[in-house]
Scaffold this active site. Structure first.
Site, PDB file in Angstrom:
ATOM      1  N   MET A  81       0.815  -1.217   0.000  1.00 21.25           N
ATOM      2  CA  MET A  81       0.000   0.000   0.000  1.00 21.25           C
ATOM      3  C   MET A  81       0.852   1.271   0.000  1.00 21.25           C
ATOM      4  SD  MET A  81      -3.048  -1.036   2.658  1.00 21.25           S
ATOM      5  CE  MET A  81      -4.020   0.442   2.345  1.00 21.25           C
ATOM      6  N   HIS A  82       0.217   2.380  -0.360  1.00 15.77           N
ATOM      7  CA  HIS A  82       0.692   3.747  -0.140  1.00 15.77           C
ATOM      8  C   HIS A  82       1.840   4.212  -1.034  1.00 15.77           C
ATOM      9  CE1 HIS A  82      -1.730   3.222   3.423  1.00 15.77           C
ATOM     10  NE2 HIS A  82      -0.853   2.465   4.031  1.00 15.77           N
ATOM     11  N   ASP A 239      -2.865  -4.838   0.021  1.00 19.62           N
ATOM     12  CA  ASP A 239      -2.401  -6.092   0.612  1.00 19.62           C
ATOM     13  C   ASP A 239      -3.209  -6.505   1.835  1.00 19.62           C
ATOM     14  OD1 ASP A 239      -1.358  -4.101   2.257  1.00 19.62           O
ATOM     15  OD2 ASP A 239       0.734  -4.664   1.965  1.00 19.62           O
TER      16      ASP A 239
END
Length: 499
Positions: A81-82, A239
């Site tokens: 992520m991110h 995820d």
């Protein structure tokens, strides 16, 4: 027989699973790639490494399984992520991806809070943390303005990989929820936030759902991997969302306990108006219209690895933990807080460090080991308590990761959480969740819930022991006092730590 492929694009490697219509794993392959740490606090990656690793894995899957290319109906993704991937107007990568564990953006987080105030939590339902994507965008704006001027749009890691496979640029919803630019309750980009930071609406790609088709494989990608151009490619998920789907967390009342290097407590929720005041993460789930709340312990399994490596490097984990079964709950008056690298939930604190409280000359290694296990579980229980305070009813917890490999720890979780804890037959994590999204997208099932009934099997259920539940409830109240009691001490000790 038809098949789908789940791709888990992790931080250090990509994992692929080939799964049949019956939920059986017919092949798997993994490829590692490097992290780039140019300065302290920086964590980056070359997106091309994700593409190369995925091609390697898919070629290996095709070769080792012997499955015909035309029998693979769909592909979907789980993604770290991110991470920020900036693209120019030709969708070429402008720089290394800035990853979730990059910590250079503290200044930008404070700027976001100052500009948005209460609107940040109202819109995004999440606090501004260094790991999120918007602070990274602002850092590039401020520190590399000439590069940022070339940026036409941004994507997240798995969304870039999907673009390279299909030629189509999208961003999947559950991953977009971790950018601090999504209106999470309404499942759409926040024009207010984009405008506040000078970002055009075109800077954020069109949103797609986890099981939504985004195209088919480009001829050149199909040729490189041995797959077919008729294979459909679906949105995928973040995820944590994929890990939840892969563990069957797709119904009200279910929650996940995952003990890896970090630890996660995650619950399924369908009420978009749940308000945790930013104390836990609240993201869109992969199941349409659903959400998940998530609390994080930064050093969960890491605390156990640290303990073993420091005090018993010659032992296996099984050997180290075997005597723990003979130690009563409470480790004879010993508490451990797993703050070895700071903490996330419920204390977003980078300064706090771990403690053994109550250590005496009668304690042996097995007492310390039990205290570490209990401390990790107490930390996760703090997130669970926040869920319950917000009105989330947790009826059972699916346990995965290192904490699910030890029966004593599974029973400990049931006793500390006060909730039945279930272990899985075959734990495959986010890659299985991604495969399930491809299965639903391919029309094999009507929903992820129906797919979970076919694909997910359970090994054992651990019921709470009433006497232990009562004892742990009293210990938990003591554990919760340790943070406040040691916070100022850790501030004072900070000058003596190596920077």
């Amino acid at each position: 027989m038809k098949y789908v492929v789940g791709i888990d694009l992790g931080t250090s490697s990509v994992k692929t699973l080939l799964v049949s219509q019956g939920g059986e794993i017919k092949g798997e392959a993994t490829a590692a790639y490097p992290l780039i740490h140019e300065r302290p606090g920086y964590s980056e990656q070359d997106p091309e490494e994700w593409v190369k690793g995925t091609i390697t894995c898919l070629k290996e899957l095709m070769k080792s399984s012997g499955v015909a290319a035309e029998d693979i109906e769909g592909i979907s993704f789980s993604g770290q992520m991110h991470g920020l991937v900036l693209l120019d107007d030709r969708n070429e990568v402008l720089c290394h991806a800035i990853l979730w564990n990059d910590t250079r953006t503290t200044k930008q987080c404070r700027a976001i809070e100052a500009k948005l105030g209460d609107k940040l939590l109202d819109i995004t339902r999440n606090a501004a943390l260094e790991g999120f994507t918007l602070p990274k965008i602002l850092w590039v704006q401020e520190n590399e303005p000439e590069l940022f001027a070339k940026a036409a749009r941004f994507v997240l890691p798995k969304d870039y990989l999907r673009y390279r496979m299909t030629g189509n640029v999208h961003m999947e919803l559950s991953d977009a929820a971790g950018t601090l630019m999504l209106n999470v309750p309404e499942a759409k980009w926040s024009e207010e936030i984009l405008e506040a930071f000078g970002l055009s609406s075109n800077f954020a790609p069109p949103l797609v759902g986890s099981t939504e088709e985004t195209g088919t494989l480009l001829p050149e990608f199909a040729e490189l991997t041995g797959l077919s151009t008729s294979t459909k490619v679906f949105g995928g998920g973040a995820d944590n969302a994929c890990g939840a789907v892969g563990a069957g967390i797709v119904r009200q009342g279910d929650a996940l306990c995952s003990i890896g290097t970090s630890g996660v407590i995650l619950s399924y929720e369908e009420d978009k108006n749940k308000d945790f005041a930013g104390k836990v993460h609240f993201f869109n789930h992969s199941h349409p219209g659903a959400f998940y709340a998530m609390g994080v312990t930064l050093a969960a399994g890491y605390s156990m690895s640290w303990f073993k490596d420091s005090l018993a490097p010659e032992l296996s984990f099984d050997e180290l933990l075997k005597p723990v079964a003979d130690i009563a709950p409470g480790a004879e008056g010993l508490l451990f807080t797993p703050y070895l690298v700071g903490e996330r939930t419920p204390h977003a604190d980078s300064v706090i460090r771990g403690s053994f409280i109550g250590l005496s000359g009668t304690h042996r290694r097995e007492h310390l080991a039990r205290a570490v296990m209990e401390g990790i579980t107490f930390s996760l229980a703090e997130s669970l308590e926040l869920f319950r305070q917000a009105g989330i009813n947790v009826e059972r917890i699916i346990s995965i990761g290192g904490g699910a490999k030890n029966p004593v720890w599974l029973q400990m979780q049931a006793d500390i959480f006060g909730t039945p804890v279930v272990a899985l037959n075959n734990e495959q994590g986010p890659a299985m969740g991604a495969a399930m999204m491809a299965a639903v997208g391919s029309g094999w099932f009507d929903s992820l819930k129906d797919c979970a009934d076919q694909f997910i099997g359970y090994r054992a259920t651990y019921e709470p022991n009433a006497a232990n539940v009562d004892k742990y409830a009293r210990l938990f109240k003591l554990y919760q006092q340790v943070y406040a009691a040691t916070r100022s001490l850790n501030e004072g000790l900070q000058e003596f730590r190596e920077q």
